[in-house]
Design an enzyme around this catalytic site. Sequence first.
Site, PDB file in Angstrom:
ATOM      1  N   GLU A  62       0.829  -1.207   0.000  1.00 55.87           N
ATOM      2  CA  GLU A  62       0.000   0.000   0.000  1.00 55.87           C
ATOM      3  C   GLU A  62       0.865   1.259   0.000  1.00 55.87           C
ATOM      4  O   GLU A  62       0.600   2.217  -0.732  1.00 55.87           O
ATOM      5  CB  GLU A  62      -0.928   0.008   1.216  1.00 55.87           C
ATOM      6  CG  GLU A  62      -1.863  -1.180   1.283  1.00 55.87           C
ATOM      7  CD  GLU A  62      -1.307  -2.327   2.108  1.00 55.87           C
ATOM      8  OE1 GLU A  62      -2.077  -2.966   2.835  1.00 55.87           O
ATOM      9  OE2 GLU A  62      -0.079  -2.576   2.027  1.00 55.87           O
ATOM     10  N   LEU A 114      25.501 -25.803   0.659  1.00 57.12           N
ATOM     11  CA  LEU A 114      24.148 -25.332   0.968  1.00 57.12           C
ATOM     12  C   LEU A 114      23.918 -23.879   0.561  1.00 57.12           C
ATOM     13  O   LEU A 114      23.040 -23.212   1.112  1.00 57.12           O
ATOM     14  CB  LEU A 114      23.819 -25.518   2.455  1.00 57.12           C
ATOM     15  CG  LEU A 114      23.836 -26.962   2.972  1.00 57.12           C
ATOM     16  CD1 LEU A 114      23.423 -27.005   4.437  1.00 57.12           C
ATOM     17  CD2 LEU A 114      22.932 -27.853   2.134  1.00 57.12           C
TER      18      LEU A 114
END
Length: 346
Positions: A53, A212
């Site tokens: 918004e 990872l």
Amino acid sequence: MPDVSWALGRAAELAERGPQHGGNPRVGCVLLATDGAVVSEGWHRGAGTAHAEAAALAGADPGRLRGATAVVTLEPCHHSGRTPPCTRALHAAGVARVVYAVGDPDPVAAGGARWLATRGVEVLTAEDAGVPADVSGRAADLTAAWASAVRRRRPWVVGKTALSLDGRVAAADGTSRWITGAAARNHAHTVRADVDAVVVGTGTVLADDPALTARRPDGTLAEHQPLRVVVGRRAVPPQAALRQAPGDWLHLPTRDLRTALDRLWDAGARRVLVEGGPSLLSGALREHLVDELHAYLAPVLLGAGLPAVADLGVPTLADAPRWRPVTTRTLGEDLLVVAHRPQGDL
């Protein structure tokens, strides 16, 4: 009333541009003038940035906001955190009507609709505004995982496995690189890049020594790197690749994945990828901790070797949980199946 059905569909398109990592939901907003014309659009670009918004208001001509309608995928927040409340910004701008698809489940940020209504703003849910269910449902899907995590106060868990047609993740001699092709592996890295943490067990660290990290197809590091988490009581070797990679890593010396997830929730993780081996994934499945399963299926037959999932305690076919397929996608020669856990397990 301006065409809020179209606007909500557009807001959902905008919301999809935002990341799923960072702890905040993906939200989109479209501001419509009294004649139905689009005044401005915005979406949330990640934690610490303007909410949808506020982003839409910042891009609008202030003179066109008086009497405008704000169409938002999620109820405007009424909370001061890293950014100010969207409710106050909408009210101050002169927005006369707010239509939203999903109520905010977070008790800290909820209450925006009520606050706006008490100050003379017309506030409608998408259903009340006559938006078709398929349009409002698309907006709801964008926040479903985040909302589930908030309600349960436990991260949304994505489980990942890469397996052969006959359900094996490694051959009889233990070799497992690579069952899937480059396209599937590249996609798996995009998933890493869109979670807060990636979790493996100490067995995977000792056997495979993964870094990872989330990497692009050219091998460079993705902009966002998830927290690398090792679960288990065995020590992580000083030379382990995950220790050397950029970003943060964490060793949780426990075999209780539920406890580990609680720790990650407290650390701010809302979306977690469990990637580390059949033992860890099977344990998570037995404990009903996996919410979304990614199965990368390769067109190869092994006939023997390590199964993708260990015994789950299912005595007969009638008792086997039926997961809900969400998407299927071809990745090179491989197939990705994404499924959500049975509704009754949520």
